[in-house]
Design a protein around this motif. Structure first.
Motif, PDB file in Angstrom:
ATOM      1  N   GLY A  14       0.850  -1.189   0.000  1.00  0.00           N
ATOM      2  CA  GLY A  14       0.000   0.000   0.000  1.00  0.00           C
ATOM      3  C   GLY A  14       0.883   1.235   0.000  1.00  0.00           C
ATOM      4  N   GLY A  15       0.656   2.136   0.939  1.00  0.00           N
ATOM      5  CA  GLY A  15       1.448   3.357   1.046  1.00  0.00           C
ATOM      6  C   GLY A  15       2.650   3.225   1.947  1.00  0.00           C
ATOM      7  N   LYS A  16       3.047   1.983   2.220  1.00  0.00           N
ATOM      8  CA  LYS A  16       4.171   1.757   3.139  1.00  0.00           C
ATOM      9  C   LYS A  16       5.311   1.027   2.443  1.00  0.00           C
ATOM     10  CE  LYS A  16       1.245   1.723   7.189  1.00  0.00           C
ATOM     11  NZ  LYS A  16       0.886   1.052   8.418  1.00  0.00           N
ATOM     12  N   VAL A  17       6.501   1.177   3.033  1.00  0.00           N
ATOM     13  CA  VAL A  17       7.697   0.515   2.532  1.00  0.00           C
ATOM     14  C   VAL A  17       8.370  -0.176   3.715  1.00  0.00           C
ATOM     15  CG1 VAL A  17       9.125   2.604   2.793  1.00  0.00           C
ATOM     16  CG2 VAL A  17       9.779   0.856   1.140  1.00  0.00           C
ATOM     17  N   LEU A  18       8.973  -1.340   3.476  1.00  0.00           N
ATOM     18  CA  LEU A  18       9.640  -2.087   4.539  1.00  0.00           C
ATOM     19  C   LEU A  18      11.067  -1.562   4.721  1.00  0.00           C
ATOM     20  CD1 LEU A  18       9.207  -4.474   6.513  1.00  0.00           C
ATOM     21  CD2 LEU A  18      10.358  -5.914   4.810  1.00  0.00           C
ATOM     22  N   ALA A 143       4.267   7.161  -6.136  1.00  0.00           N
ATOM     23  CA  ALA A 143       3.290   7.821  -7.001  1.00  0.00           C
ATOM     24  C   ALA A 143       2.954   6.919  -8.195  1.00  0.00           C
ATOM     25  CB  ALA A 143       3.833   9.173  -7.470  1.00  0.00           C
ATOM     26  N   ARG A 144       3.953   6.259  -8.769  1.00  0.00           N
ATOM     27  CA  ARG A 144       3.710   5.325  -9.879  1.00  0.00           C
ATOM     28  C   ARG A 144       2.822   4.171  -9.422  1.00  0.00           C
ATOM     29  NH1 ARG A 144       9.797   5.142 -11.662  1.00  0.00           N
ATOM     30  NH2 ARG A 144       9.866   6.978 -12.948  1.00  0.00           N
ATOM     31  N   GLN A 145       3.124   3.647  -8.237  1.00  0.00           N
ATOM     32  CA  GLN A 145       2.337   2.527  -7.697  1.00  0.00           C
ATOM     33  C   GLN A 145       0.881   2.942  -7.511  1.00  0.00           C
ATOM     34  OE1 GLN A 145       3.617  -0.598  -6.011  1.00  0.00           O
ATOM     35  NE2 GLN A 145       5.586  -0.335  -7.016  1.00  0.00           N
ATOM     36  N   MET A 146       0.661   4.156  -7.015  1.00  0.00           N
ATOM     37  CA  MET A 146      -0.705   4.628  -6.763  1.00  0.00           C
ATOM     38  C   MET A 146      -1.473   4.860  -8.062  1.00  0.00           C
ATOM     39  SD  MET A 146      -1.313   4.586  -3.558  1.00  0.00           S
ATOM     40  CE  MET A 146      -0.437   3.015  -3.578  1.00  0.00           C
ATOM     41  N   GLU A 147      -0.771   5.213  -9.152  1.00  0.00           N
ATOM     42  CA  GLU A 147      -1.427   5.401 -10.450  1.00  0.00           C
ATOM     43  C   GLU A 147      -2.016   4.089 -10.952  1.00  0.00           C
ATOM     44  OE1 GLU A 147       1.497   7.031 -13.084  1.00  0.00           O
ATOM     45  OE2 GLU A 147       1.518   8.967 -12.085  1.00  0.00           O
TER      46      GLU A 147
END
Length: 149
Positions: A14-18, A143-147
């Motif tokens: 989602g909007g998170k990164v590990l 931003a690319r992922q959210m598109e």
């Protein structure tokens, strides 16, 4: 000392990164800092192979490398010593999709034990994150992922 080639894996949920959480002296002082999972590329090893190996060694998980996000070069100073890293960055994904349900992971590297946890990409600007330039790269990729959603 010569430049060190390393590789880091970016895992999104989602909007998170590990990111791995560390507390130590670093180039901006002393305290908590965050960095993606990965490590040094060994002689004769391809960067993607090193990344898969590092996830296996440190988290005991399998990942698939998806795509290159580019390269960052950092020259920094810690405790009066100059460091120089050339970092290849890739997006990766867990082979076992149930791992995305975990909130955090225990990481082991030799005697060192740390935690990797999901961090909101939008909150990283307030944190110390390495390597330098990573936050900007993550924002673009996020931003690319959210598109796509």
């Amino acid at each position: 000392m010569r430049p060190r080639a390393n590789t880091l894996g970016i895992l999104f949920k989602g909007g998170k990164v590990l990111l791995e959480e560390n507390v130590a002296r670093h180039s901006k002082g002393y305290g908590t800092y965050y960095r993606p999972i990965g490590g040094t590329i060994e002689l004769g090893e391809r960067s993607q192979q090193a990344l898969v190996r590092e996830f296996q060694e440190e988290l005991q998980v399998e990942v698939s490398v998806l795509k290159s996000l580019g390269c960052l070069e950092n020259i920094y100073k810690v405790k009066g010593r100059i460091g120089h890293e050339i970092t290849l960055l890739y997006t990766v994904e867990f082979v076992d999709s149930s791992l995305y349900e975990k909130e955090s992971f225990i990481m082991t590297e030799g005697n060192k034990i740390t935690t990797a946890k999901w961090m909101d990409v939008r909150d990283l600007i307030e944190k110390v994150v390495f390597p330098d330039g990573l936050i900007e790269l993550l924002e673009i990729e996020f931003a690319r992922q959210m598109e796509k959603v």
